[in-house]
Scaffold this active site. Structure first.
Site, mmCIF file in Angstrom:
data_model
loop_
_atom_site.group_PDB
_atom_site.id
_atom_site.type_symbol
_atom_site.label_atom_id
_atom_site.label_comp_id
_atom_site.label_asym_id
_atom_site.label_seq_id
_atom_site.Cartn_x
_atom_site.Cartn_y
_atom_site.Cartn_z
ATOM 1 N N GLY A 72 0.795 -1.214 0.000
ATOM 2 C CA GLY A 72 0.000 0.000 0.000
ATOM 3 C C GLY A 72 0.830 1.268 0.000
ATOM 4 O O GLY A 72 0.461 2.265 -0.633
ATOM 5 N N THR A 73 1.954 1.255 0.688
ATOM 6 C CA THR A 73 2.785 2.459 0.755
ATOM 7 C C THR A 73 3.308 2.842 -0.619
ATOM 8 O O THR A 73 3.248 4.008 -1.029
ATOM 9 C CB THR A 73 3.948 2.255 1.735
ATOM 10 N N ASN A 152 -7.810 3.872 9.192
ATOM 11 C CA ASN A 152 -7.210 2.688 9.788
ATOM 12 C C ASN A 152 -7.227 2.681 11.308
ATOM 13 O O ASN A 152 -7.014 1.643 11.921
ATOM 14 C CB ASN A 152 -5.760 2.541 9.308
ATOM 15 N N GLN A 180 -7.623 -0.413 4.065
ATOM 16 C CA GLN A 180 -8.398 -1.019 5.158
ATOM 17 C C GLN A 180 -9.764 -1.510 4.704
ATOM 18 O O GLN A 180 -10.350 -2.382 5.347
ATOM 19 C CB GLN A 180 -8.569 -0.011 6.300
ATOM 20 N N SER A 200 -3.588 -3.431 -0.395
ATOM 21 C CA SER A 200 -2.474 -4.212 0.154
ATOM 22 C C SER A 200 -2.955 -5.598 0.541
ATOM 23 O O SER A 200 -4.026 -5.754 1.146
ATOM 24 C CB SER A 200 -1.882 -3.496 1.374
ATOM 25 N N ALA A 201 -2.137 -6.617 0.222
ATOM 26 C CA ALA A 201 -2.541 -8.006 0.451
ATOM 27 C C ALA A 201 -2.536 -8.393 1.920
ATOM 28 O O ALA A 201 -3.359 -9.209 2.359
ATOM 29 C CB ALA A 201 -1.624 -8.942 -0.335
ATOM 30 N N HIS A 202 -1.628 -7.836 2.704
ATOM 31 C CA HIS A 202 -1.474 -8.346 4.064
ATOM 32 C C HIS A 202 -2.584 -7.884 5.011
ATOM 33 O O HIS A 202 -2.645 -8.344 6.154
ATOM 34 C CB HIS A 202 -0.090 -7.997 4.626
ATOM 35 N N THR A 238 10.965 -7.453 -11.730
ATOM 36 C CA THR A 238 10.364 -8.765 -11.957
ATOM 37 C C THR A 238 9.195 -8.970 -11.002
ATOM 38 O O THR A 238 9.332 -8.801 -9.793
ATOM 39 C CB THR A 238 11.412 -9.872 -11.740
ATOM 40 N N CYS A 326 1.273 2.007 12.672
ATOM 41 C CA CYS A 326 2.504 2.416 12.001
ATOM 42 C C CYS A 326 3.250 3.489 12.767
ATOM 43 O O CYS A 326 4.349 3.866 12.401
ATOM 44 C CB CYS A 326 2.191 2.889 10.582
#
Length: 395
Positions: A72-73, A152, A180, A200-202, A238, A326
């Site tokens: 996300g960042t 968030n 979020q 973001s995946a996490h 890649t 964060c």
């Protein structure tokens, strides 16, 4: 000692189904998606299938509008730097909000030092950005407006459909940090009328180190990362095929269970909040808006330092946040709480409990049972609590 994780807004564990989907792409099907031979072509097709699935999930018009990033960042940063290089390299006006994630907030502040004019719209005490407040800062030379879809820390969801037309009327691009929101509430980038959106995946039970930027077709964009010209020349490097596969699988699982999970988590959130407020005086929910994420319970526990609560809870096996995850290494009051008008001395007593897929009702009750005596002990030792409320706490 059993650890009870209640900080799902910070990150989520990788779902075993996601891990299973990713596994073949680490060693067996390991190809570089840019190679021309079969192993590379196979990797390319898998990558593009993941891109198509994520595009469909967020309502993009075409898969090519999804650019894979490291998270996300990077997506937030690219939304500013890569567009401004093309549309306004010599300066202009940027608008964001005072309670954005640091990935947006710090980027805009940095750009302010590079010669751009900046405005930071404050949310109102209800935790939302209002159209009148956005309109008040807009200018004819405004280039980008960035407003997060959901916050968030306090979980409030902004009505982007009412804000996007304001950006459009001034000829500005409209970006949203939707990290979020993805997988928790309905989200369609075309319905929201945004030009760019970060994911973001996490945050959705996928792997760390992979995210995406939705970039509406036709937006001028000069890639931050130069090199091989991957991702349609929008992000060289890649591609992380295994990460993209995991991201797509994680989103698929979230969307399949989103409605039922929202009901379940909302009930747990409300139960947790009511138990704490009813058990501890001078305690309140940070915001009371109905338009908020189902899994975030933000609390203000007056007269107690959030860091002290966090450390004592950690000693008993409960993991939560105080303020934004964060910035949890800082003793400064949360910029989010200050932006909605919470006094600094009260903001220091913030606690963010965020629930997730593996949270059960007994976890919530055990957490509340542990928190109450911790707060009572801390208040009994707190000169701040005695000064503001005229007593030494419940203990």
């Amino acid at each position: 000692m059993t650890t009870t994780y209640l900080d799902y807004a910070a990150t989520t564990p990788v779902d075993v189904r996601v891990l299973d989907a990713m596994q073949p792409y680490f060693a067996t099907h390991f190809g570089n998606a840019n190679s021309l031979y079969k192993t590379g072509r196979d990797a390319y097709h898998i990558l593009e299938a993941a891109r198509e699935n994520i595009a469909t999930a967020v309502g993009a018009a075409r898969p090519s509008e999804i650019v894979f990033t490291s998270g996300g960042t990077e997506a937030d940063n690219a939304a500013f730097v890569s567009t401004l290089r093309r549309i306004a390299p010599d300066g202009g006006h940027l608008v964001t909000t005072a309670y954005e994630h640091p990935a947006v907030l710090d980027m805009v502040k940095w750009l302010g030092k590079q010669g751009y004019d900046t405005s930071f719209v404050r949310p109102r005490p209800d935790g939302h950005i209002h159209a009148d407040d956005l309109e008040a800062v807009m200018r004819d030379d405004t280039k980008i407006v960035s407003i997060m879809h959901s916050n968030n820390e306090i979980g409030t969801i902004n009505d982007l459909k009412s804000l996007a037309p304001i950006a459009r009327a001034h000829g500005a691009l409209f970006h949203t940090d939707a990290v979020q929101s993805l997988g928790k509430v309905p989200l369609n980038v075309q319905d929201l009328d945004v030009d760019m959106a970060s994911f973001s995946a996490h945050k959705v039970y996928g792997p760390k180190g992979v995210g995406a930027l939705y970039l509406r077709r036709g937006i001028s964009f000069d890639a931050m990362l130069k090199g091989g010209g991957q991702e349609g020349k929008k992000r060289s490097g890649t591609q992380n095929v295994a990460g993209a596969v995991g991201f797509a699988k994680a989103v698929e699982i979230c969307l399949a269970n989103m409605d039922s999970e929202a009901v379940r988590l909302s009930a747990l959130r409300d139960h947790l909040t009511s138990r704490i407020i009813n058990s501890l005086e001078n305690t309140q929910a940070t915001v009371l808006s109905d338009l908020r994420l189902p899994n975030i319970a933000p609390l203000l526990i007056n007269g107690v330092e959030g860091e002290s609560m966090l450390l004592q809870l950690d000693n008993q096996g409960f993991e939560v946040s105080t303020g934004s995850a964060c910035s949890s290494g800082s003793l400064a009051a949360s910029h989010v709480l200050l932006s909605i008008g919470v006094p600094q001395e009260i903001a220091h007593g913030s606690l963010r409990v965020s629930l997730g897929r593996f949270t059960q009702a007994e976890d919530v009750d055990r957490f509340v049972d542990a928190l109450i005596p911790i707060v009572e002990r801390l208040r009994a030792m707190s000169p701040v609590y005695e000064r503001y409320f005229g007593k030494k706490g419940n203990g």
